[in-house]
Enzyme design. Structure first.
Site, PDB file in Angstrom:
ATOM      1  NE  ARG A 102      -4.037   0.460   1.421  1.00  0.00           N
ATOM      2  CZ  ARG A 102      -5.251   0.477   1.795  1.00  0.00           C
ATOM      3  NH1 ARG A 102      -5.756   1.175   3.039  1.00  0.00           N
ATOM      4  NH2 ARG A 102      -6.221  -0.003   1.165  1.00  0.00           N
ATOM      5  CG  HIS A 129      -7.951   0.057  -3.694  1.00  0.00           C
ATOM      6  ND1 HIS A 129      -7.273  -0.774  -3.410  1.00  0.00           N
ATOM      7  CD2 HIS A 129      -8.651   0.588  -2.756  1.00  0.00           C
ATOM      8  CE1 HIS A 129      -7.763  -1.300  -2.084  1.00  0.00           C
ATOM      9  NE2 HIS A 129      -8.475  -0.387  -1.489  1.00  0.00           N
ATOM     10  CD  GLN A 132     -12.566  -2.252  -2.020  1.00  0.00           C
ATOM     11  OE1 GLN A 132     -12.110  -2.316  -1.278  1.00  0.00           O
ATOM     12  NE2 GLN A 132     -14.040  -2.771  -2.089  1.00  0.00           N
ATOM     13  CG  ASP A 221     -13.567   6.041  -2.134  1.00  0.00           C
ATOM     14  OD1 ASP A 221     -13.780   5.665  -1.048  1.00  0.00           O
ATOM     15  OD2 ASP A 221     -12.597   6.172  -2.877  1.00  0.00           O
ATOM     16  CB  CYS A 261     -14.136   0.875  -1.431  1.00  0.00           C
ATOM     17  SG  CYS A 261     -13.484   2.308  -1.139  1.00  0.00           S
ATOM     18  NE  ARG A 289     -10.079  -5.427  -0.774  1.00  0.00           N
ATOM     19  CZ  ARG A 289      -9.253  -4.501  -0.207  1.00  0.00           C
ATOM     20  NH1 ARG A 289      -9.951  -3.415   0.221  1.00  0.00           N
ATOM     21  NH2 ARG A 289      -7.914  -4.144  -0.292  1.00  0.00           N
TER      22      ARG A 289
END
Ligand code: CP
Ligand code: NVA
Length: 302
Positions: A102, A129, A132, A221, A261, A289
């Protein structure tokens, strides 16, 4: 030749297989079957930003595959004191079988992947991402039974990592994509152009009036992604009117679903009424996930 997952484009040729494997692993584990496909393997997880879902789902997922995961916070490893990304990648490649990173930036992510001799999976950077969005496609597939020809609408920050990965991910499985955002927050042209190459309808607009017309999936988001904190007040002003509300969900197709997400900030990008309402699948999405990432790790390990 090692294989990475940094952009959704890295899985464009086998996205359907990865989704099917995620659903299969989920079914098998829930029936009590063992799925030790990565027995004895180790995943290193480097975090330069906070995480709840990514950290826990990768760690537990690796355990379910018979492997082991190591949590490496940037502050606790020499990377945080100035050791180069190149040396960090070369050293970790000698210990572990796969890396989840990350990263603060896509530039750092690509630099790490360039030097690592093992697969590198993005756990998010400032541009994409992908884990996701693979998860979200799996979740949509579970709920809608199909992906092709669905109408996908994303409302909010059109220039963030989620919007970019949605553009590529939805387009590659044949979904039409609409991004609704203030002009200042429209996606990077690269992602719009790449999405259009899949031959689906791709629309970017700032018109919130008929936002949910014909929508099968509505997504949003946070308006303030990690790294955007200094612009928080400006962003809260800029995104006024872009909240996903119950009225908006009512305009969508019957059986439309809402995804996010997470983490969510209620009454900014979405009302809690919608996020915890009957059309929301956000907690299935959070669970998925783990299953989707298990499928990703098994696929990249081949
Ligand atoms: N959705 C997601 O990546 O959550 P975390 O930041 O908690 O990992
Ligand atoms: N766009 C958000 C996603 C968090 C999972 C961020 O980058 O902070």
């Amino acid at each position: 030749m090692k294989r990475d997952l940094i952009s959704m484009l890295d899985v464009k040729d086998d996205i359907e297989e990865i989704i099917a494997l995620g659903i299969d692993l989920k079914t098998k584990v829930k029936k009590g079957q063992t799925t030790h496909l990565l027995k004895g393997k180790t995943l290193g997880m480097i975090f330069e930003k906070s995480s709840t879902r990514t950290r826990v789902s990768f760690e537990v997922g690796m355990e379910k595959l018979g492997g082991h995961a190591l949590f490496l916070s940037k502050n606790d490893i020499q990377l945080g004191r100035g050791e180069t990304i190149e040396d960090t990648a070369l050293v970790l490649s000698r210990y572990v079988d796969m890396i989840m990173y990350r990263a603060m930036s896509n530039v750092a992510m690509k630099e790490f992947a360039k030097h690592a001799t093992i697969p590198v999976i993005s756990g998010l950077d400032d541009k994409e991402h992908p884990c996701q969005v693979v998860t979200d496609l799996m979740t949509i597939k579970e709920h809608k039974k199909t992906l092709k020809d669905l109408n996908f609408v994303y409302l909010g920050d059109g220039a963030n990592n989620m919007a970019h990965s949605y553009l590529l991910g939805c387009a590659m499985v044949g979904m039409n994509v609409k991004i609704v955002a203030p002009k200042k927050y429209w996606p990077d042209a690269y992602y719009v152009d790449e999405a259009k190459k899949f031959g689906v309808d791709v629309v970017v607009t700032d018109d919130v009036k008929h936002v949910a017309d014909d929508a099968d999936v509505i997504a949003t988001d946070t308006w303030v992604s990690m790294g955007d904190e200094t612009q928080k007040q400006q962003r809260l002003n800029d995104f006024k009117g872009y909240t996903v509300t119950k009225e908006m969900m009512n305009q969508a197709n019957p059986n439309a679903i809402f995804i996010h997400c997470l983490p969510a900030y209620y009454d900014y990008e979405v009302s809690k009424e919608v996020a915890h309402g009957p059309q929301s699948v956000i907690f299935d999405e959070a669970e998925n996930r783990m299953w989707a990432q298990m499928a990703i790790m098994v696929t990249l390990d081949k």
